[in-house]
Design an enzyme around this catalytic site. Structure first.
Site, mmCIF file in Angstrom:
data_model
loop_
_atom_site.group_PDB
_atom_site.id
_atom_site.type_symbol
_atom_site.label_atom_id
_atom_site.label_comp_id
_atom_site.label_asym_id
_atom_site.label_seq_id
_atom_site.Cartn_x
_atom_site.Cartn_y
_atom_site.Cartn_z
ATOM 1 C CG ASP A 201 -36.479 -23.622 9.642
ATOM 2 O OD1 ASP A 201 -36.996 -24.301 8.722
ATOM 3 O OD2 ASP A 201 -35.894 -22.546 9.447
ATOM 4 C CE LYS A 227 -36.780 -22.908 1.551
ATOM 5 N NZ LYS A 227 -36.058 -21.832 0.863
ATOM 6 C CB CYS A 372 -33.580 -14.979 4.990
ATOM 7 S SG CYS A 372 -34.504 -14.237 3.674
HETATM 8 C C1 LIG Z 1 -33.662 -22.727 6.893
HETATM 9 C C2 LIG Z 1 -34.852 -22.056 6.285
HETATM 10 N N1 LIG Z 1 -35.919 -21.805 7.043
HETATM 11 C C3 LIG Z 1 -37.028 -21.232 6.561
HETATM 12 C C4 LIG Z 1 -37.117 -20.859 5.240
HETATM 13 C C5 LIG Z 1 -38.365 -20.183 4.785
HETATM 14 O O1 LIG Z 1 -39.004 -20.891 3.792
HETATM 15 P P1 LIG Z 1 -40.220 -20.219 3.032
HETATM 16 O O2 LIG Z 1 -39.689 -18.974 2.405
HETATM 17 O O3 LIG Z 1 -40.647 -21.238 2.036
HETATM 18 O O4 LIG Z 1 -41.255 -19.931 4.051
HETATM 19 C C6 LIG Z 1 -36.026 -21.100 4.401
HETATM 20 C C7 LIG Z 1 -36.061 -20.744 2.968
HETATM 21 O O5 LIG Z 1 -35.680 -19.736 2.488
HETATM 22 C C8 LIG Z 1 -34.873 -21.707 4.935
HETATM 23 O O6 LIG Z 1 -33.799 -21.935 4.181
#
Ligand SMILES: Cc1ncc(COP(=O)(O)O)c(C=O)c1O
Lengths: 415, 130
Positions: A201, A227, A372
Site C-alpha cells: 500500500d 494524494k 481509517c
Molecule cells: C495508507 C493509506 N492507504 C490507503 C488509503 C486509501 O486511499 P483511497 O481512499 O484513495 O483509496 C489511504 C488514504 O486514505 C491511506 O492513507
C-alpha cells in the site's frame, strides 16, 4: 532553509490563495487528499474543452487524441515508479479499489483453505477489510505483523510469521498515522523466500518518497492520484507475469477480446483490468501531476518534508500535554504528525474533534478521528488522534501557526 | 471561537452532570459514532412511565459529552411521553452553538442513546434522517 522554492510553489496552487473565516488558509491535511496545482487543473479543463471523447474504439481525431493522452498518462506513471512495462499499470478508482482488485482477482484464484495472509497493525482499513473478506471466503487465516512503541513494524518474529503457509503479505510502505516508513526490503525478501506475493500500500509513500517498484521487488503496489497533486483516480502496479495469469476483476466493455453469449475471452493487459469507460480526464490530470512532481524532484520533495517534519516535531513538543505518536526521528517517518492532547490536572484530555474544530476557526485544516486505522488506535488505546500532514506547499510559518493555535486550544480548555 | 465553545459547554465537559452508572437501572443502551469513536452509555430508572434517575458514561468530544450531560438533566423527572418530544432542535437549543453536519452527529448521539434506551432501538424518531 528548504530544498524547494515553496513561495513560488504556493503560487501554483489557487486554493491556497483563499481566506477562510477571514484568515489565510493553512492546509495541513494532504495525507487525506492533496491540493492541485494550476497545471493539473488546466489539464482537466483542456481535456474537457478540446479533446473530450471516449477512448479506444473511436476512429475520429478527437477519440484518437483522447486515447493517446490517456495511454501517455499510463506511461508517465510507469516511468514515475520505474515499472518495466506500461502494461503493468492499471488505472483504478483509488488505492482502495486497487487493493480490492488484488484481493478479488489474485486472492480468489490463488488462495486455498488453510493458507495464510499476513497484514500489519499499521494498515489503513483499505488494506485490512479486503483481506478479511477474502480470508472468510476461503477459510484462510489472517495474521498480522505487530507494531512497537515507536509506531513502527516489529519484525522480531518475522521468520515465524511468514512461513510456507503464507500466500499473500499486504503491508503499507508508510503509515498514514504514525508516519513510519516500513522496512519493506526485509519483509519482501522473507515473503519471497517462502513463496508469498507482496502487496504494497503506497498511498502515502508514492506522493512523498522516490518509489522504484523494480528495486523494491514488490509484486503489487497500490496508490492514489489524489494524494499526489492529481485528480481522484488510483493506480495498481502488478508484475506482468502475475497480472497475465490473473482472472479479470470487473466484467464489461473494454476488458474483453471477444464476447459470446455463453463465454468471453479477455483483452490484453492492462485493459483486462479496466472494464468500462475509465476516468480519462483524471488519468491525464495525474500525468500533469507527475510532471509537476518530477520537475520538483522526488528527492527534493522528501528532503523538504523531512525538514518540515523535524521542525514540527520539535515545535509540537512546546505544547504541554501534547504527545506525538510514531517514530521520533524524521528520517524514519513521512511528513505528518498524529497527536493527542492528554489530561492535565483536573482537566480531561482534549478530544481531537474539539482540537480540529477550534483550529478551523484559525483556518487551519487538520484531520481528527481514527484515520481509517482503527486497529492501530486500539493498539495505542486511543479512540482518535488529531493529524497534521505536510506537502510541497507547506512552510515552517504554517507550523508556527499550528502550534500557536494548539496553545490556544489548551488555554481554552484549561482555565 | 467564543461562539464555538461557550463556557457552559466546557463546564459540562469538565464537570459532567449525572455521570456514572446506575446499579438499579431498568433500561440501558450504548452506542458509538463510527465517524469519530464517540461513545455514550445511558442507564435509566423508569418507574410508572417516568424517568426517575439517569446516569451516563462515555468518551468523546466536548460536544457529545456536554450534550449527554445537559440531556440527562433535561429528562430527569420527565415522562416517556414528554421525552418523545425532545428532538434535534431541543438539543441544539440546549447547546446553543452552530454546528456543522459532522458535529451534529456528535451532539445527537446522546439523544439517540436515550431514546433507544427508553423505547428500544426501533421506536425512536428520525432526527438523523432529516
Ligand atoms: C495508507 C493509506 N492507504 C490507503 C488509503 C486509501 O486511499 P483511497 O481512499 O484513495 O483509496 C489511504 C488514504 O486514505 C491511506 O492513507
Amino acid at each position: 532553509m528548504s530544498t524547494l522554492n515553496v513561495s513560488s510553489i504556493r503560487e501554483d496552487f489557487p486554493i491556497l490563495q483563499q481566506f477562510v473565516h477571514g484568515k489565510p488558509l493553512v492546509y495541513l491535511d494532504s495525507a487525506a487528499t492533496s491540493q492541485k496545482p494550476e497545471s493539473v487543473l488546466r489539464a482537466l479543463d483542456t481535456y474537457y474543452r478540446t479533446t473530450n471523447a471516449n477512448i479506444h474504439r473511436g476512429i475520429y481525431q478527437l477519440a484518437e487524441q483522447a486515447t493517446e493522452q490517456y495511454e501517455n498518462a499510463r506511461k508517465q506513471v510507469q516511468k514515475f515508479i520505474n515499472a518495466k512495462s506500461w502494461r503493468e499499470i492499471i488505472f483504478t478508482r483509488n488505492a482502495t479499489e486497487a487493493l480490492n482488485l488484488v484481493a478479488y482477482s489474485y486472492g480468489r484464484a490463488n488462495l486455498r483453505a488453510g493458507d495464510e495472509i499476513v497484514i500489519s497493525v499499521l494498515e489503513h482499513h483499505s488494506n485490512i477489510v479486503p483481506w478479511q473478506l477474502l480470508a472468510q471466503e476461503k477459510n484462510a487465516t489472517l495474521k498480522h505483523i505487530p507494531v512497537d512503541g515507536q509506531g513502527q513494524l516489529a519484525l522480531d518474529d518475522l521468520e515465524n510469521l511468514l512461513t510456507e503457509k503464507t500466500k499473500i503479505v499486504a503491508v503499507t510502505m508508510m503509515s498514514n498515522v504514525t508516519g513510519a516508513i516500513t522496512p519493506l526490503d526485509k519483509i519482501i525478501a522473507r515473503a519471497h523466500s517462502v513463496g508469498a506475493v507482496v502487496v504494497v500500500d503506497a498511498a502515502q509513500a508514492a506522493p512523498h518518497l522516490p518509489l522504484d517498484v523494480r528495486a523494491l521487488d514488490a509484486d503489487f503496489v497500490a496508490f492514489s492520484g489524489h494524494k499526489m497533486l492529481g485528480p481522484f483516480i488510483g493506480v495498481l502496479y502488478g508484475k506482468r507475469a502475475l497480472l497475465e495469469a490473473m482472472p479479470p476483476f470487473l466484467g464489461g466493455g473494454d476488458m474483453i477480446r471477444q464476447v459470446h453469449l455463453q463465454e468471453s475471452t479477455w483483452n490484453e493487459l492492462p485493459h483486462k483490468f479496466e472494464a468500462g469507460t475509465p476516468a480519462i480526464a483524471e488519468a491525464i490530470g495525474m500525468g500533469a501531476a507527475i510532471d509537476y512532481l518530477n520537475a520538483l524532484g522526488m528527492e527534493n520533495v522528501r528532503a523538504h518534508e523531512m525538514e518540515l517534519t523535524q521542525y514540527a516535531l520539535d515545535k509540537l513538543q512546546e505544547v504541554p500535554t501534547l504527545r506525538v505518536i510514531g517514530p521520533t526521528a524524521s528520517a524514519q517517518r513521512g511528513g505528518l504528525a498524529a497527536f493527542e492532547m492528554q489530561a492535565e490536572g483536573t482537566f480531561p484530555s482534549i478530544h481531537p474533534h474539539d482540537i480540529a474544530a477550534i483550529l478551523d476557526r484559525d483556518a487551519i485544516c487538520i484531520r481528527a478521528g481514527h484515520h481509517c486505522a482503527q486497529p492501530l488506535h486500539d493498539f495505542y488505546d486511543l479512540p482518535a488522534t488529531a493529524r497534521a500532514s505536510f506537502y510541497v506547499y507547506n512552510t515552517p510559518d504554517e507550523i508556527d501557526q499550528l502550534v500557536a493555535s494548539l496553545q490556544n486550544v489548551r488555554k481554552m480548555f484549561n482555565k | 471561537m467564543d461562539d464555538l465553545y461557550k463556557e457552559v459547554i466546557l463546564d459540562h465537559y469538565q464537570h459532567p452532570h449525572n455521570h456514572g452508572t446506575l446499579p438499579d437501572a431498568t433500561n440501558s443502551y450504548e452506542d458509538s459514532n463510527p465517524l469519530c469513536g464517540d461513545k455514550i452509555r445511558m442507564e435509566m430508572k423508569i418507574e410508572n412511565g417516568v424517568v426517575t434517575d439517569v446516569k451516563f458514561t462515555g468518551k468523546g468530544c466536548a460536544i457529545s459529552q456536554a450534550s449527554a450531560s445537559m440531556l440527562t438533566d433535561e429528562i430527569k423527572g420527565k415522562s416517556l411521553e414528554e421525552i418523545k418530544h425532545i428532538d434535534k432542535q431541543v438539543v441544539l437549543d440546549l447547546l446553543g452553538i452552530p454546528l456543522g453536519p459532522s458535529r451534529i452527529k456528535c451532539a445527537l448521539l446522546p439523544l439517540k442513546v436515550i431514546k433507544a434506551s427508553a423505547y428500544g432501538i426501533h421506536e425512536w424518531g428520525d432526527e438523523e434522517e432529516e
